[in-house]
Design an enzyme around this catalytic site. Sequence first.
Site, short mmCIF file in Angstrom:
data_model
loop_
_atom_site.label_atom_id
_atom_site.label_comp_id
_atom_site.label_asym_id
_atom_site.label_seq_id
_atom_site.Cartn_x
_atom_site.Cartn_y
_atom_site.Cartn_z
N LEU A 134 0.84 -1.20 0.00
CA LEU A 134 0.00 0.00 0.00
C LEU A 134 0.88 1.26 0.00
CD1 LEU A 134 -2.79 1.41 0.42
CD2 LEU A 134 -2.53 1.00 2.87
N GLU A 136 3.87 4.09 -0.30
CA GLU A 136 4.77 4.47 -1.40
C GLU A 136 5.77 5.49 -0.84
OE1 GLU A 136 2.17 5.90 -4.51
OE2 GLU A 136 1.25 3.91 -4.74
N PRO A 137 6.80 5.80 -1.62
CA PRO A 137 7.78 6.77 -1.09
C PRO A 137 7.11 8.08 -0.67
CG PRO A 137 8.66 5.70 -3.04
CD PRO A 137 7.25 5.22 -2.90
N GLY A 140 1.93 7.75 2.70
CA GLY A 140 1.87 6.85 3.84
C GLY A 140 0.52 6.92 4.51
N THR A 167 6.57 -5.01 4.30
CA THR A 167 7.04 -6.04 5.23
C THR A 167 7.03 -7.41 4.56
OG1 THR A 167 6.17 -4.73 7.05
CG2 THR A 167 6.57 -7.05 7.50
N GLU A 369 0.19 0.81 10.60
CA GLU A 369 -1.26 0.56 10.76
C GLU A 369 -1.98 1.74 11.40
OE1 GLU A 369 -1.55 -2.11 9.25
OE2 GLU A 369 0.30 -3.18 9.68
C1 LIG Z 1 9.11 -1.14 9.44
C2 LIG Z 1 7.92 -0.72 8.63
C3 LIG Z 1 7.14 -1.68 7.99
C4 LIG Z 1 6.07 -1.28 7.17
N1 LIG Z 1 5.34 -2.24 6.50
C5 LIG Z 1 4.41 -1.85 5.58
C6 LIG Z 1 3.72 -2.82 4.77
O1 LIG Z 1 3.90 -4.04 4.92
N2 LIG Z 1 2.88 -2.39 3.81
C7 LIG Z 1 2.64 -1.06 3.62
O2 LIG Z 1 1.86 -0.74 2.72
N3 LIG Z 1 3.24 -0.11 4.39
C8 LIG Z 1 4.12 -0.48 5.36
N4 LIG Z 1 4.77 0.46 6.13
C9 LIG Z 1 4.50 1.88 5.93
C10 LIG Z 1 3.59 2.43 7.00
O3 LIG Z 1 2.29 1.99 6.80
C11 LIG Z 1 3.72 3.97 6.94
O4 LIG Z 1 5.01 4.28 7.41
C12 LIG Z 1 2.66 4.65 7.75
O5 LIG Z 1 1.42 4.56 7.09
C13 LIG Z 1 3.01 6.16 7.96
O6 LIG Z 1 3.27 6.74 6.74
P1 LIG Z 1 4.61 7.58 6.50
O7 LIG Z 1 5.74 6.80 7.02
O8 LIG Z 1 4.65 7.95 5.06
O9 LIG Z 1 4.46 8.85 7.38
P2 LIG Z 1 3.59 10.16 7.02
O10 LIG Z 1 2.21 9.76 6.65
O11 LIG Z 1 4.36 11.00 6.07
O12 LIG Z 1 3.56 10.85 8.45
C14 LIG Z 1 4.68 11.55 8.98
C15 LIG Z 1 4.28 12.15 10.31
O13 LIG Z 1 3.17 13.02 10.14
C16 LIG Z 1 2.08 12.62 10.96
N5 LIG Z 1 0.83 12.83 10.27
C17 LIG Z 1 0.47 12.47 9.00
N6 LIG Z 1 -0.80 12.80 8.75
C18 LIG Z 1 -1.29 13.37 9.89
C19 LIG Z 1 -2.56 13.88 10.27
N7 LIG Z 1 -3.61 13.88 9.42
N8 LIG Z 1 -2.68 14.41 11.51
C20 LIG Z 1 -1.63 14.39 12.39
N9 LIG Z 1 -0.42 13.92 12.08
C21 LIG Z 1 -0.24 13.38 10.85
C22 LIG Z 1 2.32 11.14 11.22
O14 LIG Z 1 1.70 10.71 12.42
C23 LIG Z 1 3.82 11.09 11.32
O15 LIG Z 1 4.21 11.46 12.63
C24 LIG Z 1 5.79 0.09 7.01
C25 LIG Z 1 6.56 1.04 7.70
C26 LIG Z 1 7.60 0.66 8.51
C27 LIG Z 1 8.41 1.70 9.23
#
Ligand SMILES: Cc1cc2nc3c(=O)[nH]c(=O)nc-3n(C[C@H](O)[C@H](O)[C@H](O)COP(=O)(O)OP(=O)(O)OC[C@H]3O[C@@H](n4cnc5c(N)ncnc54)[C@H](O)[C@@H]3O)c2cc1C
Length: 396
Positions: A134, A136-137, A140, A167, A369
Amino acid sequence: MSTLLGRPPVADIMLDDEQSAARAEFADFVDRAIVPVAGDLHRAQRTPPELIRTLADVGYLGLPVPREYGGGGCDAVTLGLLAGELGRGCSSLRSLLTVHTMVAHVLARWGTREQRNSWLPRLAAGSSIAALALSEPEVGSDAGAVRTRITPTDGGFLVDGRKRWITYGHVADVFLVVGRGPDGPTAVLVERDRAGVRTNLITDLIGIRASMTADIRFDQVRVPEANLVGRVGLGTTQVAGTALDLGRYTVAWGSVGIIEACLRASVRYVNDREQFGVLIREHQLVRRMVSDMFADYRAARLLCLDAGLRRDRRDPTALPAAALAKYRASTAAVRAATDAVQLHGANGCSDSYPVQRYLGDAKVMEIIEGSTQLHQVGLADYAFQEFAAVSMGSQP
Ligand SMILES: Cc1cc2nc3c(=O)[nH]c(=O)nc-3n(C[C@H](O)[C@H](O)[C@H](O)COP(=O)(O)OP(=O)(O)OC[C@H]3O[C@@H](n4cnc5c(N)ncnc54)[C@H](O)[C@@H]3O)c2cc1C
């Protein structure tokens, strides 16, 4: 199993005999097969295929898959107990259970008859490993904004884009890819062996370091129409929503497992280490950290059990209950792991003790999640719904 004043832990009073027996079996397996190797997996940043095979052979990867497809057909509480025990031993392996069962759960719920017949027996047996693609760079938390294109073409779809942080993506046999089509968010299954799929292992993560997490390129990958999962346009709300709900639930339990691991390590350490002529367990501020960890453990575990019981009753409040459990358990896990490192002093800063690993793993639980902040913003909606009647009533 841990006891309080010689009695079974309060939370376990809520389990039936079958669930208690299942928990004892999971705990025994984790103590024998996982705890002794978890530190090595963490350092090697790798899960050996034989260990995945072992998890599959004992039936754990297929535990919640319906029995008609060869799975264990377990209830939600039992799945949670497994996630909790795996989380106590190794958060990477707990995350394998999470992503694999997320995809199986989606196929059981939204898959066509052909998809269920073709994929669920393999996922139940663990002969195929599934991952959820789900993130992408650039995308999130805002999952609805995914950029990967899923374009209808002759007899199927073309998948084009990049997914990151997937993952077990480096070893998975099939990806549930959520992307964007001309008619809205769309989800398709993409098998690893299709032309145009390339995975790169991401190393040096802060936590779940053995989780074979990958960056994945889908370069004009052609999949047949039969690989469409759910309806076009409902890829995020239905498909990803179903997956994330289950994922959140198992991550909540996994976080409880981390807290329990922190408690076990901390209790052992403070009963052994002396400073100022006494065991450090005698110092009041040390006792406070252990007390807080214990209270967090019990509270988070009860929230997880509450979420599980609601799932098993198909109660509509199961979804917010899982979100609440995940929020509370993951933040408590970070607190517990921070204190566990503190209680170990300099030893906690080295990787000769497991608490350093627990801290990195717990931090990841707060991000995946649905991050802590998303829950802090979103859970208020449920509070408004639940208490609206009260606040509009006669009370001041
Ligand atoms: C080890 C690991 C395993 C993972 N495994 C998977 C996987 O199997 N499949 C998959 O699809 N993804 C996976 N992920 C990705 C994960 O789902 C995302 O990292 C997560 O959804 C957060 O997105 P982001 O890292 O882009 O952070 P961002 O969405 O960019 O958020 C950055 C910061 O801003 C805050 N923020 C963002 N929006 C808001 C808002 N509306 N209000 C308040 N604060 C906000 C966040 O809380 C965070 O502190 C994994 C990530 C990690 C680290």
